[in-house]
Design an enzyme around this catalytic site. Sequence first.
Site, PDB file in Angstrom:
ATOM      1  N   ASP A  33       1.023  -1.175  -0.005  1.00 21.07           N
ATOM      2  CA  ASP A  33       0.129  -0.153   0.043  1.00 21.07           C
ATOM      3  C   ASP A  33       1.013   1.212  -0.094  1.00 21.07           C
ATOM      4  O   ASP A  33       2.118   1.310   0.413  1.00 21.07           O
ATOM      5  CB  ASP A  33      -0.688   0.062   1.233  1.00 21.07           C
ATOM      6  CG  ASP A  33      -2.154   0.816   1.085  1.00 21.07           C
ATOM      7  OD1 ASP A  33      -3.300   0.099   1.109  1.00 21.07           O
ATOM      8  OD2 ASP A  33      -1.992   2.165   0.999  1.00 21.07           O
ATOM      9  N   ASP A  59       3.579   2.201  -4.566  1.00 21.96           N
ATOM     10  CA  ASP A  59       2.724   3.085  -5.206  1.00 21.96           C
ATOM     11  C   ASP A  59       2.295   2.475  -6.535  1.00 21.96           C
ATOM     12  O   ASP A  59       3.231   2.317  -7.487  1.00 21.96           O
ATOM     13  CB  ASP A  59       3.305   4.487  -5.580  1.00 21.96           C
ATOM     14  CG  ASP A  59       2.403   5.290  -6.244  1.00 21.96           C
ATOM     15  OD1 ASP A  59       1.437   5.005  -7.103  1.00 21.96           O
ATOM     16  OD2 ASP A  59       2.791   6.383  -6.389  1.00 21.96           O
ATOM     17  N   VAL A  60       1.245   1.691  -6.961  1.00 20.38           N
ATOM     18  CA  VAL A  60       0.791   0.932  -7.993  1.00 20.38           C
ATOM     19  C   VAL A  60       1.073   1.656  -9.315  1.00 20.38           C
ATOM     20  O   VAL A  60       1.157   1.020 -10.396  1.00 20.38           O
ATOM     21  CB  VAL A  60      -0.517   0.233  -7.735  1.00 20.38           C
ATOM     22  CG1 VAL A  60      -0.702  -0.668  -6.443  1.00 20.38           C
ATOM     23  CG2 VAL A  60      -1.475   1.178  -7.711  1.00 20.38           C
ATOM     24  N   ASN A  86      -5.809  -4.868  -5.746  1.00 22.44           N
ATOM     25  CA  ASN A  86      -7.207  -4.037  -5.292  1.00 22.44           C
ATOM     26  C   ASN A  86      -6.936  -2.591  -4.887  1.00 22.44           C
ATOM     27  O   ASN A  86      -8.124  -1.800  -4.718  1.00 22.44           O
ATOM     28  CB  ASN A  86      -7.571  -4.667  -3.934  1.00 22.44           C
ATOM     29  CG  ASN A  86      -8.495  -4.143  -2.917  1.00 22.44           C
ATOM     30  OD1 ASN A  86      -9.621  -3.983  -3.439  1.00 22.44           O
ATOM     31  ND2 ASN A  86      -7.917  -3.452  -2.087  1.00 22.44           N
ATOM     32  N   TYR A 151     -13.911   6.955 -13.613  1.00 24.10           N
ATOM     33  CA  TYR A 151     -13.955   5.758 -12.727  1.00 24.10           C
ATOM     34  C   TYR A 151     -14.555   4.613 -13.464  1.00 24.10           C
ATOM     35  O   TYR A 151     -14.149   3.516 -13.522  1.00 24.10           O
ATOM     36  CB  TYR A 151     -14.611   6.097 -11.136  1.00 24.10           C
ATOM     37  CG  TYR A 151     -14.446   5.038 -10.244  1.00 24.10           C
ATOM     38  CD1 TYR A 151     -13.579   4.894  -9.537  1.00 24.10           C
ATOM     39  CD2 TYR A 151     -15.708   4.107 -10.117  1.00 24.10           C
ATOM     40  CE1 TYR A 151     -13.452   3.698  -8.560  1.00 24.10           C
ATOM     41  CE2 TYR A 151     -15.496   3.140  -9.156  1.00 24.10           C
ATOM     42  CZ  TYR A 151     -14.532   3.158  -8.344  1.00 24.10           C
ATOM     43  OH  TYR A 151     -14.483   2.043  -7.229  1.00 24.10           O
ATOM     44  N   LYS A 155     -12.644   1.001 -14.498  1.00 28.11           N
ATOM     45  CA  LYS A 155     -13.402  -0.249 -13.939  1.00 28.11           C
ATOM     46  C   LYS A 155     -13.611  -1.343 -14.927  1.00 28.11           C
ATOM     47  O   LYS A 155     -13.599  -2.400 -14.829  1.00 28.11           O
ATOM     48  CB  LYS A 155     -14.354   0.033 -12.720  1.00 28.11           C
ATOM     49  CG  LYS A 155     -13.788   0.771 -11.661  1.00 28.11           C
ATOM     50  CD  LYS A 155     -12.702   0.017 -10.933  1.00 28.11           C
ATOM     51  CE  LYS A 155     -12.422   0.361  -9.571  1.00 28.11           C
ATOM     52  NZ  LYS A 155     -11.463  -0.422  -8.689  1.00 28.11           N
ATOM     53  N   THR A 186     -16.439   1.368   3.717  1.00 30.75           N
ATOM     54  CA  THR A 186     -14.739   1.322   3.706  1.00 30.75           C
ATOM     55  C   THR A 186     -14.492   2.916   4.187  1.00 30.75           C
ATOM     56  O   THR A 186     -15.419   3.778   3.754  1.00 30.75           O
ATOM     57  CB  THR A 186     -14.089   0.852   2.552  1.00 30.75           C
ATOM     58  OG1 THR A 186     -14.289   1.837   1.556  1.00 30.75           O
ATOM     59  CG2 THR A 186     -14.494  -0.579   2.302  1.00 30.75           C
TER      60      THR A 186
HETATM   61  P1  NAP Z   1      -9.871   2.213   0.854  1.00 28.81           P
HETATM   62  O1  NAP Z   1     -10.061   1.827   2.273  1.00 28.81           O
HETATM   63  O2  NAP Z   1      -9.653   3.705   0.633  1.00 28.81           O
HETATM   64  O3  NAP Z   1      -8.538   1.255   0.523  1.00 28.81           O
HETATM   65  C1  NAP Z   1      -7.937   1.399  -0.717  1.00 28.81           C
HETATM   66  C2  NAP Z   1      -6.415   1.642  -0.280  1.00 28.81           C
HETATM   67  O4  NAP Z   1      -5.669   1.657  -1.448  1.00 28.81           O
HETATM   68  C3  NAP Z   1      -5.946   2.752   0.592  1.00 28.81           C
HETATM   69  O5  NAP Z   1      -5.130   2.347   1.670  1.00 28.81           O
HETATM   70  C4  NAP Z   1      -5.156   3.532  -0.364  1.00 28.81           C
HETATM   71  O6  NAP Z   1      -4.266   4.450   0.478  1.00 28.81           O
HETATM   72  C5  NAP Z   1      -4.556   2.750  -0.977  1.00 28.81           C
HETATM   73  N1  NAP Z   1      -4.007   3.292  -2.225  1.00 28.81           N
HETATM   74  C6  NAP Z   1      -4.638   4.514  -3.103  1.00 28.81           C
HETATM   75  N2  NAP Z   1      -3.677   4.662  -4.039  1.00 28.81           N
HETATM   76  C7  NAP Z   1      -2.821   3.993  -4.048  1.00 28.81           C
HETATM   77  C8  NAP Z   1      -1.514   3.738  -4.953  1.00 28.81           C
HETATM   78  N3  NAP Z   1      -1.382   4.577  -5.842  1.00 28.81           N
HETATM   79  N4  NAP Z   1      -0.832   2.802  -4.577  1.00 28.81           N
HETATM   80  C9  NAP Z   1      -0.886   1.852  -3.741  1.00 28.81           C
HETATM   81  N5  NAP Z   1      -2.185   1.942  -2.725  1.00 28.81           N
HETATM   82  C10 NAP Z   1      -2.833   3.022  -3.175  1.00 28.81           C
HETATM   83  O7  NAP Z   1     -10.876   1.873  -0.044  1.00 28.81           O
HETATM   84  P2  NAP Z   1     -11.723   0.461  -0.527  1.00 28.81           P
HETATM   85  O8  NAP Z   1     -13.201   0.846  -0.777  1.00 28.81           O
HETATM   86  O9  NAP Z   1     -11.278  -0.573   0.519  1.00 28.81           O
HETATM   87  O10 NAP Z   1     -11.453   0.097  -1.816  1.00 28.81           O
HETATM   88  C11 NAP Z   1     -10.453  -0.837  -2.375  1.00 28.81           C
HETATM   89  C12 NAP Z   1     -10.869  -1.110  -3.937  1.00 28.81           C
HETATM   90  O11 NAP Z   1     -12.207  -1.442  -3.944  1.00 28.81           O
HETATM   91  C13 NAP Z   1     -10.888   0.239  -4.840  1.00 28.81           C
HETATM   92  O12 NAP Z   1     -10.184  -0.601  -6.052  1.00 28.81           O
HETATM   93  C14 NAP Z   1     -12.177   0.744  -4.982  1.00 28.81           C
HETATM   94  O13 NAP Z   1     -12.069   1.123  -6.220  1.00 28.81           O
HETATM   95  C15 NAP Z   1     -12.892  -0.720  -4.968  1.00 28.81           C
HETATM   96  N6  NAP Z   1     -14.510  -0.446  -4.830  1.00 28.81           N
HETATM   97  C16 NAP Z   1     -15.013   0.124  -3.729  1.00 28.81           C
HETATM   98  C17 NAP Z   1     -16.046   0.290  -3.411  1.00 28.81           C
HETATM   99  C18 NAP Z   1     -16.589   0.621  -1.971  1.00 28.81           C
HETATM  100  O14 NAP Z   1     -17.977   0.797  -1.944  1.00 28.81           O
HETATM  101  N7  NAP Z   1     -15.990   0.840  -1.231  1.00 28.81           N
HETATM  102  C19 NAP Z   1     -17.016  -0.148  -4.496  1.00 28.81           C
HETATM  103  C20 NAP Z   1     -16.626  -0.713  -5.430  1.00 28.81           C
HETATM  104  C21 NAP Z   1     -15.107  -0.967  -5.518  1.00 28.81           C
HETATM  105  P3  NAP Z   1      -4.641   5.702   1.060  1.00 28.81           P
HETATM  106  O15 NAP Z   1      -5.519   5.561   2.203  1.00 28.81           O
HETATM  107  O16 NAP Z   1      -3.244   6.532   1.444  1.00 28.81           O
HETATM  108  O17 NAP Z   1      -5.579   6.745  -0.027  1.00 28.81           O
END
Ligand code: NAP
Length: 249
Positions: A33, A59-60, A86, A151, A155, A186
């Site tokens: 992460d 950093d991905v 993810n 977005y 996706k 989240t």
């Molecule tokens: P989250 O809790 O914000 O987790 C995302 C993590 O990715 C955070 O720790 C973030 O770090 C990290 N990140 C951001 N940019 C990055 C980078 N360039 N390199 C490495 N790590 C990075 O969100 P989540 O909801 O669990 O999301 C996880 C995935 O699920 C994402 O792909 C999101 O699009 C997808 N998703 C989520 C939902 C939902 O309702 N939550 C729905 C559909 C899809 P920081 O905290 O420092 O930003």
Amino acid sequence: MTKIALVTGASSGIGQAAALGLAADGHAVVVADINEAGGRDTVRLLEAQGAQALFVRTDVTREEDCQFLVGRTLERFGRLDAAFNNAGIAGYALLLGDHTLAQWQRVLDVNLTGVFNCMRAEIAAMQDTGGAIVNTASIMGLVASPGGSAYCAAKHGVIGLTKAAALEYARHGIRVNAVCPGYIETPMTVGEETIFPQKKIAAAVDRVALRRMARPEEVAEMVVWLASERASYVTGSSFAVDGGVTASV
Ligand code: NAP
């Protein structure tokens, strides 16, 4: 034998839940992460669960970080069995014409190119041994809603990349699938730093057949299954975990 998994975006939310789920399913877990404090918290939770864990700041969007991540995984554990790509960021609530090129590029860089960068490194590591890759798309990879075109494009791209890679690497014993979460509790959606107005979230949840958001663990269940031998005949597919949202017109 302990299997080895890596999870990006594992500092919080869906990634952290999946890291813990993969550990419960017998994996040592590499936590990747950009968020170091959260990543170290996840490592502590994994170790408290009795799992082996390693944090690699990644950093991905940076190809060299993704290569380093897989390199460190091989150095420490000798192999890579499963990868959950993810890491992601929310998009901008803007009409297509109101996006700047920089905003479009940022959303694509993290949510799509980030998956590409990770898969390139992971596939090279799995080429002789086989393995399972799971990518996080979204219901916005399956359908669209107004005001999130970057977005949505990213996706949809993740799902296309998943299908193409599944076809290209099946003969190497590498399965590639995607999960498509709906509305999940989240930090992205309900945390202090969320960019989503809570009124909008409540309106969205009204359209969910199961009438609630999901816990990250409910998405992690699907990820753990896809990463396991229990999904041995599953590749090139995308699975909605969305409480029925995409079943409705
Ligand atoms: P989250 O809790 O914000 O987790 C995302 C993590 O990715 C955070 O720790 C973030 O770090 C990290 N990140 C951001 N940019 C990055 C980078 N360039 N390199 C490495 N790590 C990075 O969100 P989540 O909801 O669990 O999301 C996880 C995935 O699920 C994402 O792909 C999101 O699009 C997808 N998703 C989520 C939902 C939902 O309702 N939550 C729905 C559909 C899809 P920081 O905290 O420092 O930003």
